[in-house]
Design a protein around this motif. Structure first.
Motif, PDB file in Angstrom:
ATOM      1  N   ILE A  51       0.746  14.311  10.256  1.00  0.00           N
ATOM      2  CA  ILE A  51       1.285  14.767  11.410  1.00  0.00           C
ATOM      3  C   ILE A  51       2.634  15.534  11.509  1.00  0.00           C
ATOM      4  N   GLY A  52       2.931  16.497  12.126  1.00  0.00           N
ATOM      5  CA  GLY A  52       3.940  17.456  12.405  1.00  0.00           C
ATOM      6  C   GLY A  52       3.510  18.731  12.724  1.00  0.00           C
ATOM      7  N   ASP A  53       4.515  19.561  13.096  1.00  0.00           N
ATOM      8  CA  ASP A  53       4.193  21.021  13.087  1.00  0.00           C
ATOM      9  C   ASP A  53       4.836  21.751  11.936  1.00  0.00           C
ATOM     10  N   SER A  54       5.939  21.594  11.689  1.00  0.00           N
ATOM     11  CA  SER A  54       6.438  22.424  10.281  1.00  0.00           C
ATOM     12  C   SER A  54       6.843  21.323   9.305  1.00  0.00           C
ATOM     13  N   MET A  55       6.730  21.736   7.931  1.00  0.00           N
ATOM     14  CA  MET A  55       7.230  20.527   6.908  1.00  0.00           C
ATOM     15  C   MET A  55       7.754  21.422   5.704  1.00  0.00           C
ATOM     16  N   SER A  56       8.744  20.886   5.143  1.00  0.00           N
ATOM     17  CA  SER A  56       9.294  21.570   3.878  1.00  0.00           C
ATOM     18  C   SER A  56       8.266  21.483   2.735  1.00  0.00           C
ATOM     19  N   ARG A  57       8.199  22.288   1.998  1.00  0.00           N
ATOM     20  CA  ARG A  57       7.274  22.308   0.575  1.00  0.00           C
ATOM     21  C   ARG A  57       7.407  20.835  -0.084  1.00  0.00           C
ATOM     22  N   ARG A  58       8.430  20.450  -0.169  1.00  0.00           N
ATOM     23  CA  ARG A  58       8.636  19.123  -1.056  1.00  0.00           C
ATOM     24  C   ARG A  58       8.113  17.898  -0.166  1.00  0.00           C
ATOM     25  N   PHE A  59       8.362  17.973   1.052  1.00  0.00           N
ATOM     26  CA  PHE A  59       7.870  16.740   2.062  1.00  0.00           C
ATOM     27  C   PHE A  59       6.467  16.840   2.030  1.00  0.00           C
ATOM     28  N   LEU A  60       5.862  17.956   2.033  1.00  0.00           N
ATOM     29  CA  LEU A  60       4.444  18.049   2.156  1.00  0.00           C
ATOM     30  C   LEU A  60       3.762  17.801   0.983  1.00  0.00           C
ATOM     31  N   TYR A  61       4.427  17.976  -0.470  1.00  0.00           N
ATOM     32  CA  TYR A  61       3.802  17.738  -1.589  1.00  0.00           C
ATOM     33  C   TYR A  61       3.739  16.177  -1.769  1.00  0.00           C
ATOM     34  N   THR A  62       5.009  15.547  -1.272  1.00  0.00           N
ATOM     35  CA  THR A  62       5.278  14.263  -1.472  1.00  0.00           C
ATOM     36  C   THR A  62       4.250  13.360  -0.702  1.00  0.00           C
ATOM     37  N   ALA A  63       3.849  13.872   0.672  1.00  0.00           N
ATOM     38  CA  ALA A  63       2.992  13.097   1.471  1.00  0.00           C
ATOM     39  C   ALA A  63       1.558  13.266   0.812  1.00  0.00           C
ATOM     40  N   ALA A  64       1.411  14.565   0.584  1.00  0.00           N
ATOM     41  CA  ALA A  64      -0.323  14.825   0.345  1.00  0.00           C
ATOM     42  C   ALA A  64      -0.425  14.137  -1.042  1.00  0.00           C
ATOM     43  N   THR A  65       0.266  13.835  -1.929  1.00  0.00           N
ATOM     44  CA  THR A  65       0.029  13.302  -3.340  1.00  0.00           C
ATOM     45  C   THR A  65       0.110  11.763  -3.208  1.00  0.00           C
ATOM     46  N   ARG A  66       0.189  11.205  -2.183  1.00  0.00           N
ATOM     47  CA  ARG A  66       0.298   9.758  -2.073  1.00  0.00           C
ATOM     48  C   ARG A  66      -1.337   9.355  -2.212  1.00  0.00           C
ATOM     49  N   THR A  67      -2.421  10.172  -1.925  1.00  0.00           N
ATOM     50  CA  THR A  67      -3.559   9.438  -1.630  1.00  0.00           C
ATOM     51  C   THR A  67      -4.573   9.982  -2.812  1.00  0.00           C
ATOM     52  N   ARG A  68      -5.549   8.973  -3.110  1.00  0.00           N
ATOM     53  CA  ARG A  68      -6.508   9.103  -4.098  1.00  0.00           C
ATOM     54  C   ARG A  68      -7.792   9.931  -3.391  1.00  0.00           C
ATOM     55  N   LYS A  69      -7.718  10.146  -2.250  1.00  0.00           N
ATOM     56  CA  LYS A  69      -8.708  10.683  -1.639  1.00  0.00           C
ATOM     57  C   LYS A  69      -8.294  12.131  -0.992  1.00  0.00           C
ATOM     58  N   SER A  70      -8.508  12.268   0.527  1.00  0.00           N
ATOM     59  CA  SER A  70      -8.431  13.492   0.996  1.00  0.00           C
ATOM     60  C   SER A  70      -7.265  13.502   1.985  1.00  0.00           C
ATOM     61  N   VAL A  71      -6.773  14.683   2.439  1.00  0.00           N
ATOM     62  CA  VAL A  71      -5.677  14.952   3.446  1.00  0.00           C
ATOM     63  C   VAL A  71      -6.210  15.800   4.476  1.00  0.00           C
ATOM     64  N   TYR A  72      -5.927  15.149   5.801  1.00  0.00           N
ATOM     65  CA  TYR A  72      -6.010  15.696   7.068  1.00  0.00           C
ATOM     66  C   TYR A  72      -4.695  16.191   7.612  1.00  0.00           C
ATOM     67  N   SER A  73      -4.390  17.332   7.985  1.00  0.00           N
ATOM     68  CA  SER A  73      -2.922  17.544   8.286  1.00  0.00           C
ATOM     69  C   SER A  73      -2.964  18.638   9.725  1.00  0.00           C
ATOM     70  N   THR A  74      -1.799  18.215  10.401  1.00  0.00           N
ATOM     71  CA  THR A  74      -1.777  19.364  11.525  1.00  0.00           C
ATOM     72  C   THR A  74      -0.586  20.173  11.346  1.00  0.00           C
ATOM     73  N   ILE A  75      -0.213  20.292  10.091  1.00  0.00           N
ATOM     74  CA  ILE A  75       1.380  21.101   9.790  1.00  0.00           C
ATOM     75  C   ILE A  75       0.570  22.549   9.672  1.00  0.00           C
ATOM     76  N   THR A  76       1.352  23.471  10.468  1.00  0.00           N
ATOM     77  CA  THR A  76       0.928  24.792  10.522  1.00  0.00           C
ATOM     78  C   THR A  76       2.084  25.783   9.906  1.00  0.00           C
ATOM     79  N   ARG A  77       3.032  25.309   9.625  1.00  0.00           N
ATOM     80  CA  ARG A  77       4.085  25.953   8.971  1.00  0.00           C
ATOM     81  C   ARG A  77       4.877  25.290   7.763  1.00  0.00           C
ATOM     82  N   ILE A  78       4.768  25.939   6.684  1.00  0.00           N
ATOM     83  CA  ILE A  78       5.485  25.097   5.470  1.00  0.00           C
ATOM     84  C   ILE A  78       6.909  25.908   5.193  1.00  0.00           C
ATOM     85  N   ASN A  79       7.881  25.272   5.080  1.00  0.00           N
ATOM     86  CA  ASN A  79       9.215  25.659   4.886  1.00  0.00           C
ATOM     87  C   ASN A  79       9.618  25.532   3.288  1.00  0.00           C
ATOM     88  N   ASP A  80      10.571  26.383   2.745  1.00  0.00           N
ATOM     89  CA  ASP A  80      10.962  26.154   1.631  1.00  0.00           C
ATOM     90  C   ASP A  80      12.044  25.260   1.488  1.00  0.00           C
TER      91      ASP A  80
END
Length: 341
Positions: free
Chosen positions: A312-341
């Motif tokens: 959850i969140g509105d915007s997130m840096s590329r590194r934070f989103l990568y770190t969060a998404a790669t925690r799971t063995r399954k799928s990701v559901y995300s409210t992020i609408t803007r990805i920052n460098d």
């Protein structure tokens, strides 16, 4: 130079690789920023420390006989800024042994001053602050002062430090090297340039804890782009949107965009909620009613989650989103609408 630099993607097997090395030779030392992985390896009977505890509990105590201002046998106490003696936290320790109060050098005393000489000096500006730090039985330091003292030791007694490390440990593994901050670089460079076998592991795309770009500049001797944790459906989204070269396994997975109003519909008590910070009414509201497990992204770093992850969140840096998404063995559901460098 007797070192390796190994760059693995998230889920690429860094911890498994480390366990294999430690199992083959029990005199190896595993160093990391991640307390949870360190504790896990300790429970399995391996030698493991954080970089901070390695400095505080091993290098500095062993080197105290080389520092005249510090009496032998002192206890080292790290003080958080909020509870530290007024004024003492402004004292800095420099690699040449000089002491400063902010930008002003303290001329009366340095690390080369004998403790008995210092303690018998008549009062001078800053003495009361130094007396809080340098006591007969206790060395009181902030984290910054501890790093400064360690870097003085490394700069002036490198051969001595390398020798005591080599006598105790057959090799050093440094994990999560992308998290290394500038004050810790001299320690890692000393190990890397020594004759102590040193394995440096990391993933620069997971640099979310304020690490310097030091690790990014190292040439990898070995790399791994296959994630054994994540499915390739999720990894395909990461490749296309986060520009990370990562390939996943053939397990089913995906990245899905959802709205804030849908988040609680995914709360089945098992799915894992990840967030960067608890700021904002929308996020606070979700956190207060979420029944399943939840964590900050920093807190979940280094872990494997067996259930779907909700980010959850509105915007997130590329590194934070990568770190969060790669925690799971399954799928990701995300409210992020803007990805920052």
């Amino acid at each position: 130079m007797n070192s390796e630099v190994i760059k693995y993607v998230a889920g690429g097997g860094k911890t498994t690789y480390s366990r294999g090395l430690l199992k083959d030779n029990s005199r190896g030392l595993y160093l990391t920023y991640n307390n949870s992985v360190k504790d896990e390896l300790l429970c399995e009977g391996y030698l493991a420390m954080t970089l901070d505890s390695f400095l505080t509990g091993f290098i500095i105590p062993k080197a105290i006989p080389k520092i005249p201002l510090i009496p032998d046998g002192v206890n080292i106490k790290l003080n958080e800024v909020a509870g530290y003696g007024s004024g003492s936290r402004n004292i800095s320790i420099n690699h040449d042994g000089t002491l400063h109060n902010q930008s002003l050098r303290i001329d009366n005393v340095s690390l080369y001053t004998q403790y008995n000489t210092f303690s018998s000096m008549p009062n001078f500006t800053n003495k009361q602050f130094l007396e809080i730090m340098f006591q007969k039985d206790t060395l009181n330091l902030s984290h910054e002062q501890r790093d400064g003292l360690a870097n003085f030791i490394i700069a002036n007694h490198k051969d001595y430090v390398v020798d005591i490390i080599r006598r105790r440990f057959a090799y050093i593994i440094i994990d999560e090297a992308q998290d290394i901050k500038t004050p810790k670089e001299p320690l890692v460079e000393m190990l890397r340039s020594s004759n102590i076998p040193t394995i440096i592991l990391g993933d620069e795309n997971q640099n979310i804890n304020g690490g310097s770009e030091w690790f990014s500049g190292l040439q990898a001797t070995k790399s791994e782009t296959l994630s054994y944790r994540c499915g390739d459906g999720l990894c395909g989204w990461i490749r296309g949107n986060l520009k990370v070269d990562i390939t996943g396994s053939d397990r089913e997975s995906s990245y899905n965009k959802i709205k804030y109003t849908q988040v609680l519909d995914f709360d089945d008590g098992n799915r894992f909620l990840l967030y960067k910070s608890a700021n904002g009414q929308k996020i606070k509201g979700i956190l207060s009613t979420w029944n399943g497990p939840k964590s900050t992204i920093q807190g979940a770093k280094g872990s494997t989650i067996e259930e779907d992850v909700i980010i959850i969140g509105d915007s997130m840096s590329r590194r934070f989103l990568y770190t969060a998404a790669t925690r799971t063995r399954k799928s990701v559901y995300s409210t992020i609408t803007r990805i920052n460098d």
